[in-house]
Design a protein around this motif. Structure first.
Motif, mmCIF file in Angstrom:
data_model
loop_
_atom_site.group_PDB
_atom_site.id
_atom_site.type_symbol
_atom_site.label_atom_id
_atom_site.label_comp_id
_atom_site.label_asym_id
_atom_site.label_seq_id
_atom_site.Cartn_x
_atom_site.Cartn_y
_atom_site.Cartn_z
ATOM 1 N N CYS A 985 -2.787 20.156 -139.430
ATOM 2 C CA CYS A 985 -3.096 20.300 -137.999
ATOM 3 C C CYS A 985 -2.573 19.109 -137.239
ATOM 4 C CB CYS A 985 -4.609 20.458 -137.774
ATOM 5 S SG CYS A 985 -5.567 18.978 -138.181
ATOM 6 N N ARG A 986 -2.200 19.336 -135.994
ATOM 7 C CA ARG A 986 -1.796 18.274 -135.078
ATOM 8 C C ARG A 986 -2.586 18.455 -133.775
ATOM 9 N NH1 ARG A 986 2.972 20.137 -137.174
ATOM 10 N NH2 ARG A 986 3.386 21.373 -135.292
ATOM 11 N N SER A 987 -2.985 17.372 -133.253
ATOM 12 C CA SER A 987 -3.806 17.438 -132.037
ATOM 13 C C SER A 987 -3.045 18.166 -130.931
ATOM 14 C CB SER A 987 -4.167 16.016 -131.591
ATOM 15 O OG SER A 987 -4.947 16.071 -130.426
ATOM 16 N N GLU A 988 -3.718 19.177 -130.334
ATOM 17 C CA GLU A 988 -3.186 19.973 -129.234
ATOM 18 C C GLU A 988 -1.965 20.791 -129.644
ATOM 19 O OE1 GLU A 988 -4.908 20.189 -126.622
ATOM 20 O OE2 GLU A 988 -6.247 18.493 -127.090
ATOM 21 N N SER A 989 -1.716 20.886 -130.960
ATOM 22 C CA SER A 989 -0.530 21.643 -131.399
ATOM 23 C C SER A 989 -0.878 22.731 -132.374
ATOM 24 C CB SER A 989 0.499 20.695 -132.026
ATOM 25 O OG SER A 989 0.942 19.749 -131.083
ATOM 26 N N GLY A 990 -2.132 22.987 -132.629
ATOM 27 C CA GLY A 990 -2.511 24.083 -133.496
ATOM 28 C C GLY A 990 -2.760 23.651 -134.933
ATOM 29 N N THR A 991 -3.097 24.676 -135.732
ATOM 30 C CA THR A 991 -3.471 24.468 -137.126
ATOM 31 C C THR A 991 -2.741 25.475 -137.985
ATOM 32 O OG1 THR A 991 -5.673 23.729 -136.447
ATOM 33 C CG2 THR A 991 -5.390 24.365 -138.763
ATOM 34 N N GLU A 992 -2.396 25.081 -139.203
ATOM 35 C CA GLU A 992 -1.776 25.981 -140.180
ATOM 36 C C GLU A 992 -2.554 25.880 -141.485
ATOM 37 O OE1 GLU A 992 2.415 26.917 -142.527
ATOM 38 O OE2 GLU A 992 2.401 25.583 -140.767
#
Length: 1023
Positions: A985-992
């Motif tokens: 996950c990346r902040s404000e960039s979604g989760t995988e």
């Protein structure tokens, strides 16, 4: 700090060489030694013998040495070879035995010609025997001899058949066309010029090289058995009627008045130094050292000009027939009792009477040697003659002083040589006259120091005796065993465990603290250096301390009884192991670094040393004569050696591989040898043909592919190898003779060891493949066990969920439903507008909602087992249930061919995917969610991606928020099915979220999962 004596010694060492040489010349100098083999008597040669008990054949009738170095001998209808150590019987390859042999002659081409007593001949080369008989032109008569002319032709003859010549494989009689007289040929010989000499009937004829016509010498002869050529070119014959005589010169000119040796000889040979050796039929050996000096003399049976050596002197038997000289100059003799060898030895036994013992030696003038003993009068040896002097007292000490005066010590006084005879100079004082003289030396003032055997030190000067032990503060019974004087007049004395130097009344004692660890000091020598020998070795003095002189020898240097230092600095040591010689360069090297070991040469019993030295008295046991010879006294005689004429063997020994034994089975060696497969033990027998001192022949061998370096095995003549791997090997062996001359080429044998079937590459590959297949089967079996166990756990969990669902539905939900109905009936009893009824109906609505949610949960517990659709459809159904908004933001993508999945594993995957979708919808506020499902050959991959706000890093690291079990539950489910779960996950960039499940766990019952489809998938990159 150095004392004055040590300092003066060290400072003077540099100039001691010239002083030593001057002193040596004052003692009489060194005249060139005129010694060679002919100056020795036959008894001074080193004699060896082999009898039947040593493995030698008896009744030897013929001897020859072939070009390869082997000695061949015939005895008792058998042919033997000899390498100096072992006798080996020759067996023809055909199996036909050889008959009684009369003649053996080695040919220049390396073969061996054999003449049989009952007619016929044979030629032996490279182990192959070619026979000649009447079919090849030979008569059935005994052949007397063979000869080989310079053109390579082979000649033979006999008394009955005449002279024969071999041409084109057949023997042809030589007669009038060659101008050969008569029909007899009893002896043949080719001289150094290539002339063929033949004894024909009653005359001697010769055929010059290149000629085809024999010439008659005009010399009348009897039945000639042997022909030989002397060093001066004169031709000698041995007649069987009892005469050995020179007859003609090399050009065929008869001698005017030839000498005659009256002896019945069966063998005759001139050695390299010109001495004539003769064998006799019943009277031992004869040797004439200077046959050329005989003139017209007639030598009888016991004439001193012909030396005698018989069975009484050690010969194996008195009946002697064949006689040859080998390539190294040794004389070989065949007798009725065995085999004998005479060779030059470096040490020569002096001609003192047998039985003399306890020799006290002193050098006389003109190369003479004075020798006292305890059981004979004083003796003087000069020119091989021993003279006795008028001194019958037992002599225990002899000494030649720097002025050339010879002194002797007896029990009754001191004697010296004056005008060639002993004269009593002084008697020992009364208090010491019961003792015997142990050591003597003369100081710089001319005083003679005399040490007594049982203690006491005296000095004789100007006719008066002085007790030196009292003046020097020594105990009266101090035993002094050796003494010498250095170049500055200092007297050195050797004690039981120390040495002392006396100079102008001052005594300096040296012991263990000064590096002296010799035990009893038995030898002192002051030359360029001070050398001290004792029970435990040898040391040298550098002016301050004593340093050991170690020797690189198989036997340690012990019991030093004599030390001789040469003018050039070389060293001769007489000790218990033998006589050692070290060059000046080697001495200087070891003196410079005492940790090194000196490499020199050793002379022992194989060189003619008859016994060990005496270690008590008389001492020293080594002296140098005025002619340069070195003399050494032993307990059983005196020997001498001329250091300028030591006999050396310059010939490298031929090396041969004699046999190969494979697991005890004998194989004939060749250039290449293939041994049977599965060979365990290989023994290679080799030899080197050096007969000078065969006991000292050294070997090195190496099996290339096994030995990284040469194996130095000393005198061992066998090599052993065990458990060799299949392959090609190259065995090499080299050898050195007794003087260290190496044959670097040596002998070579190619060994081929074929593999057994279980040692082949294909068998090993098959074994490896079988092992890998077995491991793979074990791996699959283990996977099956793991899968079965995992399925059992999942089924157990599934049954437990169904039980919980039933229990919840049948108990809790039904009970709540009943409570709601009862409360509903109660509420209906209240007025419609009553506040309590309004509140109760609101509570009942909430209870209905909770009951509906509970039913949904129970339905969820049973959903997996009830759902049988494809996994992607089930995931799409989850999205529909969540009523994702907008609906176009949700996508399910499938890659690969969908396959049948294990229902339990499918259930867990679905629940993990559901949890990921719920988290993305409820917590991430995602507007776009994508599900990617990949059916790969090796695994099943599920990816859930969203564009939401992501998960806080700390929450991800902690495994979820406190009180929430979504993330931790996903990981637990993944672990249970053996899958791998990764979350990025990346902040404000979604989760995988990615779930990877092994194919062996998730797929089942797929008929397409054959090995062909798997191979196609591997090559194609997909499932």
């Amino acid at each position: 700090m150095m004392d004055a004596t040590s300092l003066r010694w060290e400072q003077s060492l540099r100039g001691w060489g010239p002083l030593c040489l001057c002193a040596f010349l004052l003692c009489g100098g060194v005249a060139p030694a005129q010694t060679n083999g002919r100056d020795r008597s036959i008894g001074q040669f080193y004699h060896s013998r082999w009898t039947i008990k040593d493995g030698a054949p008896g009744q030897i009738s013929a001897i020859a040495q072939t070009r390869d170095g082997f000695l061949w001998m015939a005895a008792a209808a058998t042919l033997y070879s000899f390498d100096g150590v072992r006798f080996e019987r020759f067996e023809p390859p055909s199996g036909d035995p050889v008959t009684s042999i009369q003649t053996l002659v080695a040919s220049p081409d390396g073969g061996l010609w054999i003449g049989f007593q009952h007619g016929g001949a044979a030629y032996l080369k490279d182990g192959q025997l070619t026979r000649y008989g009447e079919a090849q032109g030979l008569s059935p008569y005994q052949l007397a001899s063979f000869a080989f002319d310079a053109d390579g032709a082979v000649w033979t003859g006999s008394r009955q058949a005449g002279l024969l010549r071999l041409r084109d494989g057949r023997w042809h009689r030589v007669g009038a066309d060659w101008n050969f007289p008569g029909t007899q040929a009893t002896a043949l010989f080719v001289d150094r010029d290539g002339t063929l000499w033949v004894s024909a009937a009653d005359t001697l004829v010769f055929l010059p090289r290149g000629s085809h016509s024999f010439r008659d010498t005009g010399v009348r002869v009897g039945w000639v058995g042997r022909i030989a050529q002397a060093p001066d070119g004169v031709i000698w014959i041995a007649e069987l009627d009892g005469n050995v005589r020179p007859v003609v010169r090399a050009n065929g000119e008869p001698l005017p008045a030839p000498a005659r040796i009256e002896v019945q000889s069966g063998g005759m040979v001139f050695d390299r130094e010109g001495s004539l050796w003769l064998s006799t039929l019943g009277d031992g050996m004869r040797r004439v050292p200077h046959a050329e000096r005989l003139g017209d003399r007639r030598i009888g049976r016991f004439d001193p000009a012909a030396e005698i050596f018989t069975e009484k002197d050690g010969l194996s038997a008195d009946y002697v027939w064949p006689l040859i000289q080998d390539r190294e100059g040794n004389i070989w003799v065949g007798t009725s009792g065995g085999l004998d060898c005479f060779r030059h030895s470096s040490l020569v036994l002096a001609e003192f009477p047998r039985g003399s013992h306890d020799f006290a030696l002193a050098a006389g003038d003109d190369g003479a040697l004075w020798a006292g003993s305890t059981n004979r009068p004083l003796m003087r040896l000069h020119d091989k003659q021993v003279e006795f002097a008028a001194l019958d007292e037992p002599i225990r000490c002899a000494y030649r002083d720097p002025d050339g005066i010879v002194w002797f010590g007896t029990s009754n006084g001191i004697w010296r040589i004056e005008d060639g005879r002993p004269v009593l100079v002084a008697t020992v004082p009364v208090e010491a006259n019961t003792l015997q003289v142990q050591a003597m030396t003369k100081d710089a003032a001319g005083g003679l120091w005399v040490a007594m055997s049982m203690g006491g030190l005296l000095r004789w000067k100007d006719g008066a005796w002085t007790r030196m032990d009292e003046q020097l503060g020594m105990a009266a019974r101090t035993r002094i065993l050796s003494a010498t004087t250095d170049a500055w007049g200092g007297v050195w004395l050797g004690f039981n465990d120390a040495v002392a130097r006396v100079d102008q009344g001052l005594v300096r004692r040296y012991g263990a603290a000064d590096g002296l660890h010799l035990g009893v000091v038995t030898a002192l020598r002051a030359g360029r250096r001070l050398w001290v020998g004792g029970q435990f070795g040898l040391v040298h003095f550098d002016g301050q301390r004593f340093h050991p002189f170690g020797v690189a020898s198989g036997e340690p240097l012990r019991g030093v009884a004599g030390i001789l230092e040469m003018p050039d600095g070389g060293l001769w040591i007489h000790a218990v192991p033998g006589i050692f010689h070290f060059s000046a360069e080697e001495v200087a090297r070891v003196v410079a670094d005492p940790s090194q070991l000196a490499r020199g040469e050793r002379f022992d019993f194989l060189d003619g040393l008859p016994a060990r030295p005496t270690l008590l008295r008389p001492l020293p046991t080594a002296v140098q004569g005025t002619d340069g010879r070195l003399w050494f006294a032993t307990s059983n005689g005196v020997v001498w050696i001329d250091p300028t004429r030591i006999f050396r063997n310059p010939l490298p020994p031929p090396v041969h591989i004699r046999a190969v034994r494979v697991d005890g089975r004998l194989l004939a060696p060749g250039p290449s040898l293939t041994v049977p497969a599965r060979t365990m033990n290989i023994e290679i027998d080799y030899t080197a043909l050096s007969f000078a001192v065969p006991e000292r022949v050294r070997f090195r061998y190496r099996l290339e592919g096994v030995d990284e370096a040469w194996q130095d095995v000393g005198t061992r003549r066998e090599a052993y190898y065990m458990h060799l791997e299949p392959g090609r090997y190259r065995f090499r062996v080299i050898a050195a003779n007794n003087d260290g001359v190496w044959n670097e080429t040596g002998a070579t044998l190619e060994l081929i060891l074929p593999p057994a079937f279980f040692q082949t590459w294909w068998f090993r590959a098959l074994c490896i493949a079988s092992a890998l297949a077995g491991l793979w089967m074990l791996f699959l079996l283990r996977l099956r066990q793991v899968r079965a166990r995992m399925r059992a756990l999942l089924e157990e969990r599934h049954r437990e969920r169904e039980r919980i669902a039933r229990e919840l539905h049948d108990t809790l939900l039904q009970g709540i439903q009943g409570l709601i109905l009862r409360f509903q009936s109660v509420a209906e009893l209240l007025p419609a507008d009553a506040p309590v009824r309004v509140a109760m109906e609101k509570a009942l609505d909430r209870a209905e909602a909770v009951l509906g949610e509970g039913r949904d949960r129970v339905k969820g517990l049973r959903a997996a087992s009830e759902s049988t659709g494809e996994l992607s459809q089930a995931l799409a159904g989850v999205g529909e249930d969540l009523e994702l908004n907008p609906p176009e933001g949700f996508h399910v993508v499938v890659e690969g061919q969908p396959a049948s999945l294990d229902p339990l594993v499918r259930d867990e995957i679905l629940r993990i995917g559901r949890e990921a979708l719920v988290n993305a919808w409820q917590h991430a506020n995602a507007r776009r969610i994508e599900v990617e499902l990949t059916y790969d050959y090796g695994e099943l991959r599920l990816r859930v991606r969203d564009d939401g706000c992501g998960i806080d890093e700390e929450v991800l690291q902690a495994g979820g928020r406190h009180g929430h079990w979504g993330l931790s539950g996903m990981r637990e489910r993944a672990r249970k099915i053996g899958a791998r779960l990764d979350i990025w996950c990346r902040s404000e960039s979604g989760t995988e979220v990615e779930l990877r499940v092994p194919a062996a766990v998730v797929y089942r019952g797929d008929p397409k999962r054959t090995w062909r489809n798997r191979l196609r998938c591997i090559v194609g990159g997909g499932r």
